[in-house]
Write an enzyme that holds these catalytic residues in place. Structure first.
Site: not given
Ligand code: NAP
Length: 306
Positions: A78, A114
């Site tokens: 990420k 997210d």
């Protein structure tokens, strides 16, 4: 998703390990449902792609070469993928992590859904301006949570961790990123900086009575440690009656922490909604049409129960 033919386009998730990912279950269920409802085949398939840390750049070049349309990114890529992308959204720069990538004429674009996923179950729950968010843990997921709390406009965001040095580094790491969040919705960057406080667990007794939103971003309580909670029974008693207890963990459901919160009559939220909503937001980017969130939620729930 239907019959795989010579024209089927590829979507996926990269991670290492990636075999445990629920994303193929949710996304392929969504693609099947959309094909059925729209009446035209959505010619995509979504697969889990295991990419080791040393192979990330090679994998990206390979994805471009084979025309992969887009992909999700999970641990450990990420953060590492940021410098390999051609465009990174302001929110992903602010969080310092990308979980959704898609191909454009200019190359690879990345963003972070997210934050949107975390926020979805909280929207409209209350006026967040005067609230205090208490975030347990300061790892990768905590960054999306803090960006989300900043977007909500929380008056104070308090982060609890085990290691003061790590916490100081964590706090400083937001400095260059603050304008990325604040220029969107969270008000002046300096206000956000002022509102972000770091604490060790010894401060918890003083913090709990002020917490309007408690978010567990630690893995404590995750399968197989299902009888563990980051809070003692006494700790939970100290939360105010209006507190929302939000656990990012989605298996087991409910976690022990959420059971404790429910026993106190508090509003509780588990991590499944964040998972579903971040996935739906990614699918919307790739397909440029609304994602069937109910289908994705049901597919994930059924798989977890199986
Ligand atoms: P991470 O980067 O490893 O961070 C974990 C954090 O928890 C670190 O701050 C760590 O503290 C702390 N921690 C670990 N064990 C602890 C313990 N026994 N007591 C107190 N603190 C502890 O992991 P992550 O990627 O942020 O993920 C964290 C959790 O969120 C996982 O359960 C994951 O499944 C969940 N998650 C859910 C979603 C969703 O969509 N629902 C998305 C992302 C993550 P130190 O820094 O001191 O080690």
């Amino acid at each position: 998703m239907g019959v795989i033919t010579g024209t089927t386009k590829l979507l996926g998730v990269i991670g290492y390990p990636v075999e445990h990912s629920l994303s193929p279950i949710m996304h392929n269920a969504a693609l099947t449902s959309l094909s059925r409802n729209v009446g035209q085949r959505l010619d995509y398939i979504y697969v889990a792609l295991s990419v080791g840390p040393a192979d990330l750049a090679t994998a990206l070049a390979g994805f471009a070469a084979i025309g992969l349309r887009g992909f999700n990114v999970t641990i450990p890529h990420k953060q590492a993928i940021l410098p390999l992308l051609d465009q990174v959204s302001a929110i992903a720069q602010a969080v310092g992590a990308v979980n959704t990538v898609w191909r454009t004429e200019q190359g690879w674009s990345g963003t972070n859904t997210d934050v949107q996923g975390f926020l979805a179950p909280l929207q409209g729950q209350r006026d967040w301006q005067q609230t205090t968010a208490l975030v347990l843990g300061s790892g990768g997921a905590a960054r999306a949570v803090i960006a989300g709390c900043a977007q909500l406009g929380c008056k104070a965001i308090r982060v609890v961790g085990r290691d003061l040095q790590k916490l100081k580094y964590f706090q400083q790491s937001w400095n260059p990123a603050l304008s990325g969040i604040s220029s969107r919705t969270a008000g002046p960057g300096t206000a956000f900086l002022k509102n972000l406080h770091i604490h060790t667990w010894t401060d918890l007794p003083a913090l709990l009575p002020q917490a309007d939103l408690l978010v567990n971003t630690t893995p404590v309580g995750m399968h197989p440690q299902v009888n563990q909670s980051p809070l003692s029974g006494h700790d939970v008693e100290q939360l105010p009656t209006q507190a929302i207890v939000y656990d990012l963990i989605y298996t087991p459901s409910p976690t022990y922490l959420l059971k404790q919160g429910r026993a106190r009559g508090l509003t509780t939220i588990n991590g499944l909604e964040m998972l579903v909503q971040q996935g739906a937001a990614a699918l919307e980017i790739w397909l440029n049409q609304p994602a069937p969130m109910d289908v994705m939620r049901q597919a994930a729930q059924e798989y977890l129960a199986s």
